[in-house]
Design a protein around this motif. Structure first.
Motif, PDB file in Angstrom:
ATOM      1  N   GLY A   1       0.831  -1.086   0.041  1.00 38.46           N
ATOM      2  CA  GLY A   1      -0.156   0.152   0.006  1.00 38.46           C
ATOM      3  C   GLY A   1       0.747   1.290   0.201  1.00 38.46           C
ATOM      4  O   GLY A   1       0.744   2.054  -1.009  1.00 38.46           O
ATOM      5  N   PRO A   2       1.917   1.432   1.033  1.00 40.42           N
ATOM      6  CA  PRO A   2       2.578   2.626   0.883  1.00 40.42           C
ATOM      7  C   PRO A   2       3.608   2.610  -0.168  1.00 40.42           C
ATOM      8  O   PRO A   2       3.852   3.815  -0.869  1.00 40.42           O
ATOM      9  N   ALA A   3       3.905   1.530  -0.820  1.00 40.11           N
ATOM     10  CA  ALA A   3       4.567   1.628  -2.123  1.00 40.11           C
ATOM     11  C   ALA A   3       4.090   2.167  -3.356  1.00 40.11           C
ATOM     12  O   ALA A   3       4.471   2.710  -4.117  1.00 40.11           O
ATOM     13  N   THR A   4       2.853   1.540  -3.413  1.00 41.76           N
ATOM     14  CA  THR A   4       2.033   2.154  -4.444  1.00 41.76           C
ATOM     15  C   THR A   4       1.626   3.476  -4.347  1.00 41.76           C
ATOM     16  O   THR A   4       1.397   4.480  -5.224  1.00 41.76           O
ATOM     17  N   ALA A   5       1.250   3.987  -3.199  1.00 43.93           N
ATOM     18  CA  ALA A   5       0.972   5.532  -2.821  1.00 43.93           C
ATOM     19  C   ALA A   5       2.137   6.320  -2.986  1.00 43.93           C
ATOM     20  O   ALA A   5       1.959   7.142  -3.692  1.00 43.93           O
ATOM     21  N   ALA A   6       3.492   5.916  -2.636  1.00 38.61           N
ATOM     22  CA  ALA A   6       4.847   6.678  -3.145  1.00 38.61           C
ATOM     23  C   ALA A   6       5.026   6.746  -4.608  1.00 38.61           C
ATOM     24  O   ALA A   6       5.441   7.955  -4.832  1.00 38.61           O
ATOM     25  N   VAL A   7       4.414   5.835  -5.357  1.00 33.39           N
ATOM     26  CA  VAL A   7       4.567   6.319  -6.653  1.00 33.39           C
ATOM     27  C   VAL A   7       3.903   7.306  -7.219  1.00 33.39           C
ATOM     28  O   VAL A   7       4.147   8.169  -7.979  1.00 33.39           O
TER      29      VAL A   7
END
Length: 228
Positions: free
Chosen positions: A150-156
């Motif tokens: 979730g955080p990885a996708t959001a960071a993109v």
């Protein structure tokens, strides 16, 4: 047990509402604590070993058939932030809709009836895993992966981070995810086993106070990209 069911449940395209949540990444970006791939890796690792472990153990306990009311109380006690409790129940409600359509089950029906406004997401996920023929460690793996994906996708989206870099962060965290999932499942089995002392109170209760504090701040923002 079917591994294909595990892939379906863990797939980011499963319509469980997770795409609308950043796992605290949006607040971390605004505060300047998350600026690049290295920060993302540190953020995800910290989240995995705290709230990730706690939620994974709750999901594993649900997959083992823990009493839903006791499990709900255990989840509430481990989620001090009202904003995060509300987010967990919203996600649980959305996941319940998707799970009941995908793996119809009397246990899912009973959980939905018991908590019409939404059970906590880990409880629903563990019950969905059980309905899909998966085990407690599978449920814990789903939570561990979601905790960091979730955080990885959001960071993109928030940073314009290269998707290849974000995916590399997830790949390097794979051994840690495996470790957390196995540990969570072991703790759940110990808490619910015959003659276990403490019951669900013995489940992990690792916390990340900064995530709780920033979740409350984030919920008050008039404009934000993610729900949490």
């Amino acid at each position: 047990m079917t591994r294909s069911a595990l892939l379906v449940l863990a797939d980011g395209r499963f319509p469980a509402g997770g795409h609308a949540h950043s796992g605290g990444a949006e607040a971390a970006v605004k505060a300047g604590r998350l600026k690049d791939a290295a920060d993302l890796a540190a953020f995800c690792r910290g989240r995995l070993h705290t709230t990730g472990l706690t939620s994974a153990a709750l999901a594993a306990a649900a997959a083992l058939g823990a009493d839903p009311f006791e499990l709900d109380a255990a989840a509430d006690a481990r989620t001090p932030s009202p904003a995060l409790r509300a987010a967990s129940r919203r996600l649980g409600r959305q996941l319940m809709r998707a799970a009941r359509a995908t793996w119809p089950s009397p246990e899912l029906d009973r959980l939905a009836t018991a908590f019409p406004r939404g059970a906590h997401q880990p409880a629903v996920l563990g019950t969905a895993a059980r309905a899909a023929g998966l085990g407690p460690e599978d449920a814990a793996h789903c939570v561990a992966y979601e905790t960091v994906s979730g955080p990885a996708t959001a960071a993109v989206r928030l940073l314009g981070l290269d998707p290849f870099q974000a995916t590399a962060v997830l790949a390097r965290l794979a051994p840690a995810m495996d470790e957390i999932a196995a540990h969570a499942a072991e703790r759940a089995a110990a808490a619910l086993g015959d003659g276990a002392a403490g019951g669900l109170d013995a489940l992990p209760a690792a916390s990340a106070p900064l995530l709780d504090l920033t979740a409350e701040q984030h919920a008050a923002w008039p404009v934000r990209l993610f729900a949490s």
